[in-house]
Design a protein around this motif. Structure first.
Motif, PDB file in Angstrom:
ATOM      1  N   ILE A   1       0.833  -1.205   0.000  1.00  0.00           N
ATOM      2  CA  ILE A   1       0.000   0.000   0.000  1.00  0.00           C
ATOM      3  C   ILE A   1       0.869   1.256   0.000  1.00  0.00           C
TER       4      ILE A   1
ATOM      5  N   TYR B   1      -7.607   1.901   1.565  1.00  0.00           N
ATOM      6  CA  TYR B   1      -6.321   1.242   1.776  1.00  0.00           C
ATOM      7  C   TYR B   1      -5.505   1.908   2.880  1.00  0.00           C
TER       8      TYR B   1
ATOM      9  N   LEU C   1      -2.942   3.003  -4.552  1.00  0.00           N
ATOM     10  CA  LEU C   1      -3.602   2.532  -3.328  1.00  0.00           C
ATOM     11  C   LEU C   1      -3.620   3.589  -2.223  1.00  0.00           C
TER      12      LEU C   1
ATOM     13  N   ILE D   1      -4.836  -5.177  -4.443  1.00  0.00           N
ATOM     14  CA  ILE D   1      -3.808  -5.622  -3.506  1.00  0.00           C
ATOM     15  C   ILE D   1      -2.923  -6.684  -4.153  1.00  0.00           C
TER      16      ILE D   1
END
Length: 314
Positions: A49, A60, A55, A297
């Motif tokens: 992240i 996130y 992100l 992710i």
């Protein structure tokens, strides 16, 4: 009645998972493996992240905070248990016990609050998409995390301060693998009525209110999704909530299991085993739940690992 034994203890003995010699090494290997998986998994989530600009969004941001808290939660209890098994020394000092209790309360309640904040984030994203950017501004997201930390620290400090007023006499054996506040209170030879009232009141307040917030958020999400005409639109909107729902179910399900075990079962084994589920297993599984169900992710982790392996050759 004769006079009470006032031999004050300077340490406690953590008995669970270290009773017999033949069990110790298999348990050491099991918990060491679980701890390493938890540490690596949560660190990878945080690094993925942090290193991927795509992100850097509220969802996130909260997930990276949750991974950090899960890492800290498992690091509060498992390393000490592993050290005790390896050295065959079950002792933890009085000060160490209070510190472990304090940090465990901080991170356990932080998990609770962050899951609530993440549910609110999904509620705003699905029910108020046009206002999402303004409602979930970086400043507001930071404020939500700061409030969560503040409440958790205040709560743990209050409980620890109340524990320091208790007297502990000759009984100092804890049938647990860490200094759980309810188990430590049972060893006190002074009046624990106020402590018990405080534990039940604060636990109910700080558990029921966040859970109510989560249930309200998802009731609104479901109501909003019912008005979406296309099936594909419903699936796409709700798919962003799937991982969070799994983690919420795991956290509250295992937490409720611990509460019911302590309230209804008097077995010295079932309470620690139930505690392992939410204090060790849940932090270990969270990274897998989010990485397996979230394409962003998975892509970020793939790029992170590719850069890590390519770095020595650049």
């Amino acid at each position: 009645m004769g006079p009470r034994n006032q031999t004050y203890v300077s340490e406690f003995l953590l008995l669970r998972f270290s009773e017999t010699a033949e069990q110790q090494m298999p348990l050491f290997g099991l918990f060491l493996g679980m701890y390493m998986v938890t540490v690596v998994g949560n660190l990878l989530i945080m690094l993925a992240i942090g290193s991927d600009a795509h992100l850097h969004t509220p969802m996130y941001f909260f997930l990276s905070n949750l991974s950090f808290v899960d890492f800290c939660l498992v690091s509060t209890t498992v390393p000490k248990m592993l050290a005790n098994i390896l050295t065959q020394n079950k002792a933890i000092s009085y000060a160490g016990c209070l510190a472990q209790m304090n940090f465990f309360l901080v991170f356990a309640f932080l998990d609770n609050f962050l899951l609530t904040v993440m549910a609110y984030d999904r509620f705003v994203a699905i029910c108020h998409p046009l206002h999402y950017v303004t409602m979930m501004s970086p400043r507001f997201c930071g404020l939500l995390v700061l409030i969560s930390w503040s409440i958790s620290l205040l709560n743990s400090t209050l409980h620890t301060s109340m524990m320091m007023r208790l007297t502990f006499c000759s009984q100092h054996e804890l049938p647990h693998f860490f200094c759980d506040i309810s188990q430590v209170m049972k060893l006190s030879c002074s009046d624990t009525l106020i402590n018990n009232i405080l534990v039940y009141f604060v636990t109910c307040l700080l558990a029921i209110l966040p859970l109510t917030g989560i249930l309200f958020s998802y009731s609104q999400i479901c109501s909003s999704l019912l008005r979406v005409p296309s099936l594909g639109g419903k699936y796409k909107a709700f798919s962003t909530c799937g991982s969070h729902l799994c983690v919420v179910s795991l956290f509250y399900g295992t937490g409720l299991g611990v509460y019911l075990s302590s309230a209804a079962v008097h077995s010295s084994w079932k309470i620690p085993v139930a505690s392992v589920m939410y204090s060790v297993v849940t932090p270990m599984l969270n990274p897998f739940i989010y990485s397996m169900r979230n394409k962003d992710i998975k892509d970020a982790l793939r790029r992170l690992i590719s850069r890590a392996f390519a770095f020595p050759w650049t």
